[in-house]
Structures are given as C-alpha cells and as structure tokens.
Scaffold this motif. Sequence first.
Motif, PDB file in Angstrom:
ATOM      1  N   LEU A 252       0.823  -1.208   0.000  1.00 32.59           N
ATOM      2  CA  LEU A 252       0.000   0.000   0.000  1.00 32.59           C
ATOM      3  C   LEU A 252       0.860   1.262   0.000  1.00 32.59           C
ATOM      4  O   LEU A 252       1.878   1.325   0.696  1.00 32.59           O
ATOM      5  N   PRO A 253       0.474   2.286  -0.764  1.00 39.95           N
ATOM      6  CA  PRO A 253       1.171   3.569  -0.699  1.00 39.95           C
ATOM      7  C   PRO A 253       0.931   4.233   0.652  1.00 39.95           C
ATOM      8  O   PRO A 253      -0.179   4.189   1.187  1.00 39.95           O
ATOM      9  N   ILE A 254       1.971   4.873   1.188  1.00 37.80           N
ATOM     10  CA  ILE A 254       1.926   5.413   2.540  1.00 37.80           C
ATOM     11  C   ILE A 254       2.346   6.869   2.533  1.00 37.80           C
ATOM     12  O   ILE A 254       3.323   7.253   1.882  1.00 37.80           O
ATOM     13  N   ALA A 255       1.601   7.685   3.259  1.00 37.46           N
ATOM     14  CA  ALA A 255       1.957   9.078   3.495  1.00 37.46           C
ATOM     15  C   ALA A 255       1.890   9.315   5.000  1.00 37.46           C
ATOM     16  O   ALA A 255       1.402   8.469   5.757  1.00 37.46           O
ATOM     17  N   TYR A 256       2.382  10.478   5.436  1.00 37.24           N
ATOM     18  CA  TYR A 256       2.313  10.755   6.870  1.00 37.24           C
ATOM     19  C   TYR A 256       2.189  12.250   7.133  1.00 37.24           C
ATOM     20  O   TYR A 256       2.597  13.086   6.323  1.00 37.24           O
TER      21      TYR A 256
ATOM     22  N   ARG B 189       8.797  17.280   8.747  1.00 42.00           N
ATOM     23  CA  ARG B 189       9.268  16.231   7.844  1.00 42.00           C
ATOM     24  C   ARG B 189      10.429  15.479   8.499  1.00 42.00           C
ATOM     25  O   ARG B 189      11.295  16.081   9.159  1.00 42.00           O
ATOM     26  N   GLN B 190      10.470  14.178   8.307  1.00 41.38           N
ATOM     27  CA  GLN B 190      11.563  13.367   8.837  1.00 41.38           C
ATOM     28  C   GLN B 190      12.515  13.015   7.702  1.00 41.38           C
ATOM     29  O   GLN B 190      12.127  12.384   6.714  1.00 41.38           O
TER      30      GLN B 190
ATOM     31  N   ARG C 240       5.732  10.014   1.640  1.00 40.76           N
ATOM     32  CA  ARG C 240       5.385  11.393   1.342  1.00 40.76           C
ATOM     33  C   ARG C 240       4.905  12.104   2.610  1.00 40.76           C
ATOM     34  O   ARG C 240       4.078  11.579   3.353  1.00 40.76           O
ATOM     35  N   TYR C 241       5.414  13.297   2.813  1.00 41.98           N
ATOM     36  CA  TYR C 241       5.057  14.085   4.001  1.00 41.98           C
ATOM     37  C   TYR C 241       4.063  15.172   3.641  1.00 41.98           C
ATOM     38  O   TYR C 241       4.193  15.839   2.617  1.00 41.98           O
ATOM     39  N   TYR C 242       3.051  15.328   4.494  1.00 41.22           N
ATOM     40  CA  TYR C 242       2.063  16.386   4.343  1.00 41.22           C
ATOM     41  C   TYR C 242       2.090  17.288   5.573  1.00 41.22           C
ATOM     42  O   TYR C 242       1.769  16.842   6.679  1.00 41.22           O
TER      43      TYR C 242
END
Length: 324
Positions: free
Chosen positions: A172-176, A181-182, A188-190
């Motif tokens: 699964l594609p993952i964002a956070y 930002r780390q 992907r960071y939002y």
Amino acid sequence: MTANETPEIIMTGPLMAYAADQLRARFTVHELWNAPDRAAMLREIGGRVRGVAGGGAHVRIDGALFDALPKLEMVANFGVGYDNVDAAEAGRRGIVVSNTPDVLTDEVADLALGLLLATVRQLPQVDRYLRAGKWLEKPYPLTTSLRTRKVGIVGLGRIGKAVAHRLEAFGLPIAYHGRSRQADVAYRYYPSLVEMAQDVDTLISVAPGGAATHHMINAEVLKALGPNGIVVNVGRGTVIDERALIEALEAKTILSAGLDVFEDEPRVPAELIAMDHVVLLPHVGSASVHTREQMGQLLVDNLVSWFSGKGPLTAVPETPWKKA
C-alpha cells in the motif's frame, strides 16, 4: 539505594503482579488508589515519598500531587503515552518522568493492522453473521477491500513507523502527517492533515494525546477523507473529535472506523456502540501478557536505576536527564 535506606514510593494504580511484587521487594510501597482517604494518606506519608509508579487514570499526576510530595524525585509511568502526567510541570520542578517506549511498539503496530483489516473486511460483523445462522439463508454481502487503498499515518513515531513497515508488506502507498518532515523517511510528508486526507482514503492515527493534538482529526479532515474513508485510531482518543466522527459516520461522510481508544475511557458513546459498521476495542493495543510484563519491567528498572544513582533509563523529553 543503599543498604540502610529503602525509598518510599506511591503506586497510583494497580500494576501486574509481575511488576508490583518487584516494587514491593525493593521499596516501601503505598497504594494510593486503594486508600479510603487519599488526602489523609498524602498528609501522612507525603513528606517521605521520593518516587511514583504511575499508570491508568486512577490518579492524575500533576502539580497538586507534586505539592503533596515535596521530596518527589521521579515518576515512572506505565505506558509509552504519558498524558496522565503533567510532565512539563514535573520538569519545571526538577522531577524526572520516564515512560515505557519500544517494548510495546510491535504489539500496538500488530493490533493496528488487525484493527484495519477487521474494519475493512468487517470481520466482527461477519463472525456475528455466521453465529446468528444467517449464512444458512444467504452469503454475507461483499465488503470493501484493502486493495487500492492509500494510507495516511497521523504521527510517525516509533509505533507509526512500525505500522508503516507492516503496511509495506501489503503493497500500500503510505503518506504521513506530523509536526515536521523526517529526513530519514521515504514516505510522502504532508504538513497539512486536511491535504493528506484529501489524497488518501485511510487514516491511521498513532498520535499521542495532549493539547497539541486535541481534536486534530475533526469534521474538516473527515469531510476531506470522503465517503470511502476509514479511520483507525490506536493512539489517543482525544486526537479525534468524537462528536464529529459520530456525525460523519451517521451521515456517511466516511465509510467506517476502527477504534481502540476513546475520548472518555472507559465510557464509549452509545451512538458508536449502536453502529454495526464500526469496530470498537477496549484499549487493548498493548494488552498481551508478554508486552505488559515488559512494560512493567521497564517501569521497575527505571525506578531501580534512579534510586541506585544511575539515572533513568527512558526519561521523557520534557524532563531530559543528563548524566553527571
């Protein structure tokens, strides 16, 4: 600790025998939650108490308790989350606070994935369907799927990263979303939670409690998530505006929710309990014998280390400890 001194500590709530017995063997332990008159107990012993073993919601560990314990040196909290402790106030008073990170990371991450699967595939509902004899009448209706879902993680700390690692195995594609930002993370960071909700259809919250995260998943975020949206929360119940969540579920603004935590535990809103399309758990993220024993051991080890003059093992950021 010296051979001639047995420090006195308070337990603010019950602990597993595995940990409580070790504390009683090393310290003079006072069970504050069991006292018929807590104020009277504190007046009697408060001037001698140097440590607190804290856990649960039985006693709030804050300035009022600190005032009653003028010789308090350390609070060892049972749990990675410590919103039951006013750690900032403890830090101002020179009191060290420890928690129990790492030892529960995998257990909570496992539970998060189980709760996600249970919510997406309606596993509790399917189980009830079979037990009620309804399979004899007709097959269970088709459910939504984990396939094609995009997941946004709210709070990419230790547990959040462990959840993400497990999600990778599902392809699964993952964002956070988080405070910043780390640099060592490829997801992907939002910076905006609303924008992330617009781009994903599944939110998994592992964010800690406290003022900074209170109701951050609100009506606007839920609307952005959309009618196929699913929310899973294994962090703290206060992160979600529970009333807004109920309204979103009733109006079908989102599809479903899987919740292990709630705003006013152990009280769960009747509206959520009445909904058959949500999955509700009684805050069992770390509730295995194995993990709770490890958490209890780390609490004990923190207190023993402190009173042996070695400092805490896992001090929280609000009360940093620098070895002299």
